[in-house]
Scaffold this motif. Structure first.
Motif, PDB file in Angstrom:
ATOM      1  N   PHE A  73     -16.632 -58.265  -5.019  1.00  0.00           N
ATOM      2  CA  PHE A  73     -17.755 -58.709  -4.210  1.00  0.00           C
ATOM      3  C   PHE A  73     -17.742 -58.055  -2.765  1.00  0.00           C
ATOM      4  CE2 PHE A  73     -18.760 -63.080  -5.964  1.00  0.00           C
ATOM      5  CZ  PHE A  73     -19.020 -62.301  -7.369  1.00  0.00           C
ATOM      6  N   GLU A  74     -16.311 -58.155  -2.424  1.00  0.00           N
ATOM      7  CA  GLU A  74     -15.916 -57.428  -1.024  1.00  0.00           C
ATOM      8  C   GLU A  74     -16.311 -55.938  -1.025  1.00  0.00           C
ATOM      9  OE1 GLU A  74     -12.347 -58.171   0.733  1.00  0.00           O
ATOM     10  OE2 GLU A  74     -12.421 -60.194   0.389  1.00  0.00           O
ATOM     11  N   ARG A  75     -15.844 -55.144  -2.239  1.00  0.00           N
ATOM     12  CA  ARG A  75     -16.024 -53.902  -2.092  1.00  0.00           C
ATOM     13  C   ARG A  75     -17.266 -53.480  -2.369  1.00  0.00           C
ATOM     14  NH1 ARG A  75     -13.567 -51.283  -7.575  1.00  0.00           N
ATOM     15  NH2 ARG A  75     -15.559 -51.290  -8.319  1.00  0.00           N
ATOM     16  N   ILE A  76     -18.417 -54.137  -2.986  1.00  0.00           N
ATOM     17  CA  ILE A  76     -19.550 -53.828  -3.146  1.00  0.00           C
ATOM     18  C   ILE A  76     -20.309 -53.817  -1.660  1.00  0.00           C
ATOM     19  CG2 ILE A  76     -21.737 -54.856  -3.909  1.00  0.00           C
ATOM     20  CD1 ILE A  76     -20.429 -55.659  -6.313  1.00  0.00           C
ATOM     21  N   LEU A  77     -19.926 -54.920  -0.952  1.00  0.00           N
ATOM     22  CA  LEU A  77     -20.577 -55.012   0.301  1.00  0.00           C
ATOM     23  C   LEU A  77     -20.022 -53.948   1.058  1.00  0.00           C
ATOM     24  CD1 LEU A  77     -20.721 -58.879   0.934  1.00  0.00           C
ATOM     25  CD2 LEU A  77     -22.440 -57.453   0.626  1.00  0.00           C
ATOM     26  N   ARG A  78     -18.832 -53.674   1.050  1.00  0.00           N
ATOM     27  CA  ARG A  78     -18.183 -52.596   2.038  1.00  0.00           C
ATOM     28  C   ARG A  78     -18.702 -51.157   1.956  1.00  0.00           C
ATOM     29  NH1 ARG A  78     -13.898 -53.660   5.036  1.00  0.00           N
ATOM     30  NH2 ARG A  78     -13.172 -55.503   3.611  1.00  0.00           N
ATOM     31  N   PHE A  79     -18.946 -50.748   0.543  1.00  0.00           N
ATOM     32  CA  PHE A  79     -19.522 -49.449   0.370  1.00  0.00           C
ATOM     33  C   PHE A  79     -20.777 -49.352  -0.207  1.00  0.00           C
ATOM     34  CE2 PHE A  79     -14.953 -49.585  -0.965  1.00  0.00           C
ATOM     35  CZ  PHE A  79     -14.393 -48.560   0.026  1.00  0.00           C
ATOM     36  N   GLU A  80     -21.642 -50.272  -0.434  1.00  0.00           N
ATOM     37  CA  GLU A  80     -22.929 -50.250  -0.727  1.00  0.00           C
ATOM     38  C   GLU A  80     -23.993 -50.463   0.392  1.00  0.00           C
ATOM     39  OE1 GLU A  80     -24.036 -49.087  -3.743  1.00  0.00           O
ATOM     40  OE2 GLU A  80     -22.119 -48.790  -4.404  1.00  0.00           O
ATOM     41  N   LEU A  81     -23.358 -51.137   1.577  1.00  0.00           N
ATOM     42  CA  LEU A  81     -24.305 -51.418   2.659  1.00  0.00           C
ATOM     43  C   LEU A  81     -25.265 -50.510   2.966  1.00  0.00           C
ATOM     44  CD1 LEU A  81     -25.378 -53.731   4.431  1.00  0.00           C
ATOM     45  CD2 LEU A  81     -23.426 -53.211   5.990  1.00  0.00           C
ATOM     46  N   GLU A  82     -24.276 -49.200   3.328  1.00  0.00           N
ATOM     47  CA  GLU A  82     -25.299 -48.105   3.764  1.00  0.00           C
ATOM     48  C   GLU A  82     -26.359 -47.770   2.637  1.00  0.00           C
ATOM     49  OE1 GLU A  82     -24.436 -43.445   4.634  1.00  0.00           O
ATOM     50  OE2 GLU A  82     -22.862 -44.829   4.571  1.00  0.00           O
ATOM     51  N   THR A  98     -18.665 -70.995   2.944  1.00  0.00           N
ATOM     52  CA  THR A  98     -17.527 -71.538   3.674  1.00  0.00           C
ATOM     53  C   THR A  98     -16.308 -71.458   2.631  1.00  0.00           C
ATOM     54  OG1 THR A  98     -17.837 -73.891   3.144  1.00  0.00           O
ATOM     55  CG2 THR A  98     -18.911 -73.172   4.987  1.00  0.00           C
ATOM     56  N   LYS A  99     -16.675 -71.460   1.169  1.00  0.00           N
ATOM     57  CA  LYS A  99     -15.444 -71.601   0.258  1.00  0.00           C
ATOM     58  C   LYS A  99     -15.042 -70.366  -0.002  1.00  0.00           C
ATOM     59  CE  LYS A  99     -15.548 -76.145   0.266  1.00  0.00           C
ATOM     60  NZ  LYS A  99     -16.166 -76.864  -1.115  1.00  0.00           N
ATOM     61  N   LEU A 100     -15.706 -69.005   0.256  1.00  0.00           N
ATOM     62  CA  LEU A 100     -15.243 -67.747  -0.095  1.00  0.00           C
ATOM     63  C   LEU A 100     -14.347 -67.260   0.868  1.00  0.00           C
ATOM     64  CD1 LEU A 100     -19.018 -66.436  -0.408  1.00  0.00           C
ATOM     65  CD2 LEU A 100     -17.702 -67.458  -2.294  1.00  0.00           C
ATOM     66  N   PRO A 101     -13.530 -66.468   0.672  1.00  0.00           N
ATOM     67  CA  PRO A 101     -12.428 -65.756   1.475  1.00  0.00           C
ATOM     68  C   PRO A 101     -12.956 -65.217   2.611  1.00  0.00           C
ATOM     69  CG  PRO A 101     -12.491 -64.762  -0.814  1.00  0.00           C
ATOM     70  CD  PRO A 101     -13.646 -65.662  -0.889  1.00  0.00           C
ATOM     71  N   LYS A 102     -12.412 -65.389   3.750  1.00  0.00           N
ATOM     72  CA  LYS A 102     -12.841 -65.344   5.292  1.00  0.00           C
ATOM     73  C   LYS A 102     -13.492 -63.888   5.368  1.00  0.00           C
ATOM     74  CE  LYS A 102     -11.734 -69.315   6.648  1.00  0.00           C
ATOM     75  NZ  LYS A 102     -12.797 -70.395   7.342  1.00  0.00           N
ATOM     76  N   GLN A 103     -12.516 -62.766   4.850  1.00  0.00           N
ATOM     77  CA  GLN A 103     -12.987 -61.589   4.873  1.00  0.00           C
ATOM     78  C   GLN A 103     -14.487 -61.245   4.420  1.00  0.00           C
ATOM     79  OE1 GLN A 103     -10.125 -58.764   3.875  1.00  0.00           O
ATOM     80  NE2 GLN A 103     -11.132 -57.091   4.703  1.00  0.00           N
ATOM     81  N   LEU A 104     -14.610 -61.819   3.135  1.00  0.00           N
ATOM     82  CA  LEU A 104     -15.862 -61.710   2.629  1.00  0.00           C
ATOM     83  C   LEU A 104     -16.989 -62.299   3.412  1.00  0.00           C
ATOM     84  CD1 LEU A 104     -17.617 -60.988   0.042  1.00  0.00           C
ATOM     85  CD2 LEU A 104     -16.849 -62.956  -1.068  1.00  0.00           C
ATOM     86  N   GLN A 105     -16.699 -63.594   3.727  1.00  0.00           N
ATOM     87  CA  GLN A 105     -17.743 -64.140   4.684  1.00  0.00           C
ATOM     88  C   GLN A 105     -18.173 -63.243   5.845  1.00  0.00           C
ATOM     89  OE1 GLN A 105     -16.807 -68.314   6.116  1.00  0.00           O
ATOM     90  NE2 GLN A 105     -15.183 -68.572   4.360  1.00  0.00           N
ATOM     91  N   SER A 106     -17.237 -62.584   6.392  1.00  0.00           N
ATOM     92  CA  SER A 106     -17.561 -61.845   7.694  1.00  0.00           C
ATOM     93  C   SER A 106     -18.449 -60.585   7.057  1.00  0.00           C
ATOM     94  CB  SER A 106     -16.179 -61.398   8.155  1.00  0.00           C
ATOM     95  OG  SER A 106     -16.609 -60.398   9.236  1.00  0.00           O
ATOM     96  N   LEU A 107     -17.893 -60.149   5.918  1.00  0.00           N
ATOM     97  CA  LEU A 107     -19.087 -59.015   5.178  1.00  0.00           C
ATOM     98  C   LEU A 107     -20.140 -59.302   5.208  1.00  0.00           C
ATOM     99  CD1 LEU A 107     -16.151 -57.195   3.287  1.00  0.00           C
ATOM    100  CD2 LEU A 107     -17.226 -56.211   5.168  1.00  0.00           C
ATOM    101  N   LEU A 108     -20.199 -60.524   4.439  1.00  0.00           N
ATOM    102  CA  LEU A 108     -21.511 -61.148   4.170  1.00  0.00           C
ATOM    103  C   LEU A 108     -22.376 -61.372   5.395  1.00  0.00           C
ATOM    104  CD1 LEU A 108     -20.774 -63.702   1.558  1.00  0.00           C
ATOM    105  CD2 LEU A 108     -22.161 -61.771   0.951  1.00  0.00           C
ATOM    106  N   VAL A 109     -22.001 -61.929   6.597  1.00  0.00           N
ATOM    107  CA  VAL A 109     -22.642 -62.224   7.844  1.00  0.00           C
ATOM    108  C   VAL A 109     -23.403 -60.838   8.182  1.00  0.00           C
ATOM    109  CG1 VAL A 109     -22.633 -62.973  10.208  1.00  0.00           C
ATOM    110  CG2 VAL A 109     -21.469 -64.253   8.239  1.00  0.00           C
TER     111      VAL A 109
END
Length: 233
Positions: A73-82, A98-109
């Motif tokens: 999920f993190e990789r998708i958000l990091r590289f697909e946002l553009e 809130t149950k997701l990893p903190k870094q993933l939460q930040s990327l989602l926001v």
């Protein structure tokens, strides 16, 4: 053409197992199918696409597997946002982030904020989502409003419940069509309230094998149905 399509993307692990591949290969192939689906939805004028990415029940899987999914999920958000920005795709999230990893939460926001004005396709991702929990939290919010004297119990109706559901903030109609892959014939706690009058389509195709022809078959099935919403023939 349905305006809103919801998809339960099932069968990644079975796809890998049937080929004697590690599970990670199944999820990687599932991600490629996910990207194909987004492209097709954009090209065919579907306004909203909701995907069941991770159920709250999925935490019972081995930790190595859930860690793998969170990393994907993190990789998708990091590289697909553009790419999402370039294609004018808006991203929203439903589920208990809130149950997701903190870094993933930040990327989602960041992804939700960056794409909020995009309008070609509204991609709604259900992560750590439970349809039952969604209804329960809506009832809890209404109960507090009754307690605080903001509403009268006699005023509680379907509209009030819908307004408190997690999907209330994403400004979309209920799904017209639900697709579930892998041959399973159940809803698996997905959008239980919202699917009341949704047309259901089940396919034996495992999610990584779901492509243009399978999507077309689902859409053709939808177009051949008469949606009466409980009315007369």
């Amino acid at each position: 053409m349905p305006n809103h399509v919801a998809v339960i993307m099932d069968g990644n692990r079975r796809w890998a197992g049937s080929r004697n591949f590690p599970i990670v290969f199944g999820y990687e192939a599932g991600f490629r199918a996910f990207k194909r689906l987004i492209e097709l939805a954009c090209n065919w004028g579907i306004g909203t696409l909701t995907v069941f990415a991770f159920s709250s029940e999925n935490w019972c899987r081995p930790k190595a597997e859930t860690d793998l999914l969170m990393g994907l999920f993190e990789r998708i958000l990091r590289f697909e946002l553009e790419h999402f920005m370039r294609e004018n795709i808006r991203i929203s999230l439903i589920g208990d982030a809130t149950k997701l990893p903190k870094q993933l939460q930040s990327l989602l926001v960041d992804a939700v904020e960056a794409t909020q004005n995009n309008s070609r396709l509204h991609l709604i991702v259900a992560a750590n989502y439970s349809g039952r929990s969604d209804v329960v939290q809506a009832c809890r919010k209404i109960a507090f409003k009754v307690k605080d004297g903001l509403i009268d119990p006699n005023d509680i109706n379907e509209y009030l419940v819908e307004r408190e559901l997690e999907t209330s903030c994403t400004d979309f109609p209920h799904p017209d069509l639900l697709i579930r892959t892998s041959g399973e014939l159940r809803m698996s706690n997905f959008l239980l309230w919202q699917l009341a009058y949704t047309e259901l389509y089940f396919t034996n195709a495992l999610w990584p094998d779901f492509g243009e022809s399978e999507f077309l078959e689902a859409l053709c099935s939808f177009q051949q149905r008469q949606r009466r919403y409980g009315g007369n023939l």
